[in-house]
Design a protein around this motif. Structure first.
Motif, PDB file in Angstrom:
ATOM      1  N   LEU A 175       0.841  -1.094  -0.237  1.00 42.78           N
ATOM      2  CA  LEU A 175       0.103  -0.412  -0.127  1.00 42.78           C
ATOM      3  C   LEU A 175       1.199   1.092   0.282  1.00 42.78           C
ATOM      4  O   LEU A 175       0.215   2.286  -0.251  1.00 42.78           O
ATOM      5  N   CYS A 176       2.308   0.990   0.363  1.00 44.65           N
ATOM      6  CA  CYS A 176       3.010   2.151   0.542  1.00 44.65           C
ATOM      7  C   CYS A 176       3.122   3.112  -0.823  1.00 44.65           C
ATOM      8  O   CYS A 176       3.582   3.859  -0.737  1.00 44.65           O
ATOM      9  N   TYR A 234       3.548   0.110   8.433  1.00 42.25           N
ATOM     10  CA  TYR A 234       3.771   0.561   6.793  1.00 42.25           C
ATOM     11  C   TYR A 234       2.575   1.841   6.690  1.00 42.25           C
ATOM     12  O   TYR A 234       3.037   2.437   5.590  1.00 42.25           O
ATOM     13  N   LEU A 235       1.968   2.333   7.303  1.00 43.10           N
ATOM     14  CA  LEU A 235       0.642   2.947   7.329  1.00 43.10           C
ATOM     15  C   LEU A 235       1.159   4.391   7.343  1.00 43.10           C
ATOM     16  O   LEU A 235       1.078   5.129   6.551  1.00 43.10           O
ATOM     17  N   PRO A 236       2.335   4.995   8.497  1.00 41.76           N
ATOM     18  CA  PRO A 236       3.000   6.703   8.384  1.00 41.76           C
ATOM     19  C   PRO A 236       3.767   6.920   7.424  1.00 41.76           C
ATOM     20  O   PRO A 236       3.767   7.817   6.840  1.00 41.76           O
ATOM     21  N   ARG A 280      -0.092  10.621   3.212  1.00 42.70           N
ATOM     22  CA  ARG A 280      -2.269  12.083   2.663  1.00 42.70           C
ATOM     23  C   ARG A 280      -3.117  11.305   4.106  1.00 42.70           C
ATOM     24  O   ARG A 280      -4.162  11.348   3.916  1.00 42.70           O
ATOM     25  N   LEU A 281      -2.911  10.709   3.974  1.00 41.79           N
ATOM     26  CA  LEU A 281      -3.945   8.660   4.538  1.00 41.79           C
ATOM     27  C   LEU A 281      -4.629   9.860   6.006  1.00 41.79           C
ATOM     28  O   LEU A 281      -4.153  10.319   7.127  1.00 41.79           O
ATOM     29  N   GLY A 302      -0.656   7.677  17.217  1.00 44.14           N
ATOM     30  CA  GLY A 302       1.030   7.873  17.956  1.00 44.14           C
ATOM     31  C   GLY A 302       1.698   7.879  16.810  1.00 44.14           C
ATOM     32  O   GLY A 302       2.474   8.654  16.700  1.00 44.14           O
ATOM     33  N   ASN A 303       1.502   7.114  15.896  1.00 45.88           N
ATOM     34  CA  ASN A 303       2.641   7.328  14.564  1.00 45.88           C
ATOM     35  C   ASN A 303       1.525   7.434  13.121  1.00 45.88           C
ATOM     36  O   ASN A 303       2.315   8.364  12.334  1.00 45.88           O
TER      37      ASN A 303
END
Length: 120
Positions: free
Chosen positions: A34-35, A58-60, A64-65, A87-88
């Motif tokens: 997803l990155c 991976y989400l950080p 723009r999420l 937090g991340n």
């Protein structure tokens, strides 16, 4: 949209600028690919197979999420689930259809740093 998807493949560059991605109701367990979608603002992965808290790391990488839905995944039951994401992912405003308050971000940000040093 349920399509029995189990893997998010690397896609051609022309698709990397999408802002919204709905992949709810599938069998996705890994979030690494997803990155490639750096412009994502809305990501729905509700009712999939994400079980590892480490997949949330991976989400950080999605700067723009703002709106993320992982409800119905095993990871959403993890003790550190909301703490890790709030937090991340500093830009996140909505998690699992619930607004994240500024106070919650600050509280979870501090708690996340403490827990990260001990457990993650």
């Amino acid at each position: 949209m349920q399509k029995a998807i189990s893997v998010v493949d690397v896609v051609p560059q022309r698709y990397h600028n999408i802002h919204t991605l709905y992949l709810s109701g599938n069998f996705i367990a890994q979030l690494e690919n997803l990155c490639q979608f750096k412009q994502l603002k809305v990501l729905s992965l509700a009712t999939n197979s994400v079980s590892s808290i480490h997949q949330l790391n991976y989400l950080p990488q999605l700067p723009r999420l703002e709106n993320l839905n992982l409800s119905g995944n095993p990871v959403a039951k993890h003790l550190l689930y909301r703490t890790t994401l709030c937090g991340n992912c500093k830009q996140l405003k909505i998690l699992d259809n619930t607004n994240i308050s500024h106070q919650e971000k600050v509280r979870f940000g501090t708690l996340f740093k403490t827990l990260e040093n001990r457990f993650l």
